[in-house]
Design an enzyme around this catalytic site. Structure first.
Site, PDB file in Angstrom:
ATOM      1  N   ARG A 119       5.118  23.219 -35.422  1.00  0.00           N
ATOM      2  CA  ARG A 119       4.880  23.299 -33.972  1.00  0.00           C
ATOM      3  C   ARG A 119       5.691  24.442 -33.353  1.00  0.00           C
ATOM      4  NH1 ARG A 119       1.652  20.584 -30.605  1.00  0.00           N
ATOM      5  NH2 ARG A 119       3.215  19.501 -29.369  1.00  0.00           N
TER       6      ARG A 119
ATOM      7  N   ASN B 148       6.501  20.035 -20.624  1.00  0.00           N
ATOM      8  CA  ASN B 148       6.298  20.812 -21.840  1.00  0.00           C
ATOM      9  C   ASN B 148       7.621  21.046 -22.569  1.00  0.00           C
ATOM     10  OD1 ASN B 148       3.657  20.910 -21.010  1.00  0.00           O
ATOM     11  ND2 ASN B 148       3.886  22.888 -19.976  1.00  0.00           N
ATOM     12  N   VAL B 149       7.546  21.128 -23.888  1.00  0.00           N
ATOM     13  CA  VAL B 149       8.763  21.237 -24.705  1.00  0.00           C
ATOM     14  C   VAL B 149       8.866  22.597 -25.387  1.00  0.00           C
ATOM     15  CG1 VAL B 149       8.819  18.739 -25.148  1.00  0.00           C
ATOM     16  CG2 VAL B 149       7.631  20.242 -26.769  1.00  0.00           C
ATOM     17  N   ASP B 150       7.951  23.523 -25.030  1.00  0.00           N
ATOM     18  CA  ASP B 150       7.825  24.769 -25.798  1.00  0.00           C
ATOM     19  C   ASP B 150       8.747  25.904 -25.360  1.00  0.00           C
ATOM     20  OD1 ASP B 150       6.463  25.790 -23.425  1.00  0.00           O
ATOM     21  OD2 ASP B 150       4.707  24.684 -24.143  1.00  0.00           O
TER      22      ASP B 150
ATOM     23  N   HIS C 200      10.595  16.032 -21.109  1.00  0.00           N
ATOM     24  CA  HIS C 200      10.357  15.617 -22.494  1.00  0.00           C
ATOM     25  C   HIS C 200      11.208  16.395 -23.488  1.00  0.00           C
ATOM     26  CE1 HIS C 200       6.157  13.955 -21.182  1.00  0.00           C
ATOM     27  NE2 HIS C 200       7.150  13.192 -20.806  1.00  0.00           N
TER      28      HIS C 200
ATOM     29  N   CYS D   6      29.295  14.310 -37.096  1.00  0.00           N
ATOM     30  CA  CYS D   6      29.516  12.875 -37.361  1.00  0.00           C
ATOM     31  C   CYS D   6      28.871  12.437 -38.675  1.00  0.00           C
ATOM     32  CB  CYS D   6      28.983  12.023 -36.205  1.00  0.00           C
ATOM     33  SG  CYS D   6      27.202  11.701 -36.273  1.00  0.00           S
TER      34      CYS D   6
ATOM     35  N   SER E 286      -2.505  15.934 -16.746  1.00  0.00           N
ATOM     36  CA  SER E 286      -3.567  14.940 -16.688  1.00  0.00           C
ATOM     37  C   SER E 286      -3.204  13.787 -15.751  1.00  0.00           C
ATOM     38  CB  SER E 286      -3.827  14.380 -18.081  1.00  0.00           C
ATOM     39  OG  SER E 286      -2.649  13.739 -18.554  1.00  0.00           O
TER      40      SER E 286
HETATM   41 ZN   LIG Z   1      26.347  12.885 -34.470  1.00  0.00          ZN
END
Ligand SMILES: [Zn+2]
Length: 243
Positions: free
Chosen positions: A71, A103-105, A120, A150, A189
């Site tokens: 993606r 949008n995450v792009d 998002h 961690c 939408s």
């Molecule tokens: Zn962590």
């Protein structure tokens, strides 16, 4: 549409609190498929939950990473379109503009928009699957899979199925919507809650709500103005009318 655009340009000049709220349609104009449309070829045999949920990641982190790597390549190969550029220009020209995106792009940032509220998340950033700490940028290699200090596995910093939207970002988006004089819903939408509620909240508080989308949506009959068309066509015309 010409008269509507002129009227809207006048409203923009008089408005000091504007919210621009964008969805997948804006990215689609850059050739980025929606999640479901991207599930073709080798990805068609997976369920959305196998590729984008905590359970899917726990069961098979390598497949989830491969999906997001693919993606991400599509996003890096795409370019901001006239809608992204017009939005960045509106932010430069007008005071008090808040950009909220589903949008995450990362295309809004590449078009010059600073600090959009990303409901998002952003697939170019990482976080820890175990402790939630920021995991920085993408690694050079996915072999071995990247880990947090961690010891937990890192994952793309996007919101998955079954996860809540980031609370602080949603609170800031909601606040901006409630204070908006003008609220633009662009290329979305209006089906995915709680994000889809933002324009309705703004409307109830008295904002003038504008929808820009090629097709009608559940928001259309509540909006004060609907401009049916691609954002990459409508927004540059609006910008020209502002001159
Ligand atoms: Zn962590």
């Amino acid at each position: 549409m010409h008269a509507a655009i002129s009227d809207l340009a006048r409203r923009l000049r008089d408005c000091d609190r504007l919210v621009l709220f964008t969805g997948a349609g804006v990215s689609a104009e850059s050739g980025i498929p929606t999640f479901r449309d991207a599930q073709t070829g080798l990805w068609a045999r997976y369920s959305p939950e196998q590729l984008a949920s905590p359970e899917g990641f726990r069961a098979d982190p390598r497949t989830v990473w491969a999906w997001y790597a693919w993606r991400r390549e599509k996003c890096l190969a795409a370019a901001p379109n006239p809608a992204h550029l017009a939005i960045a220009e509106l932010q430069r020209r007008l005071p008090g503009v808040t950009l909220i995106t589903q949008n995450v792009d990362g295309l809004h940032q590449r078009a010059g928009s600073e600090a959009p509220l990303e409901l998002h998340g952003n697939l170019h950033r990482l976080k820890c699957f175990r402790c939630g700490a920021d995991g920085g940028d993408w690694p050079e290699t996915l072999d071995p899979l990247p880990r947090c200090v961690c010891g937990g596995l890192l994952r793309p910093a996007v919101v998955w199925f079954g996860e809540s939207l980031p609370g602080e970002v949603l609170a800031r988006a909601s606040e901006a919507g409630l204070q908006a004089g003008l609220f633009f819903s662009i290329g979305t939408s209006s089906l995915v809650y709680p994000a889809a509620d933002l324009p309705f909240q703004a409307k109830r508080r008295g904002a003038f709500v504008v929808e820009i989308n090629p097709q009608p949506t559940p928001l259309s009959r509540h909006a004060d103005l609907c401009l049916h068309g691609a954002a990459g066509g409508v927004l540059p015309r609006l910008l020209a009318a502002l001159e």
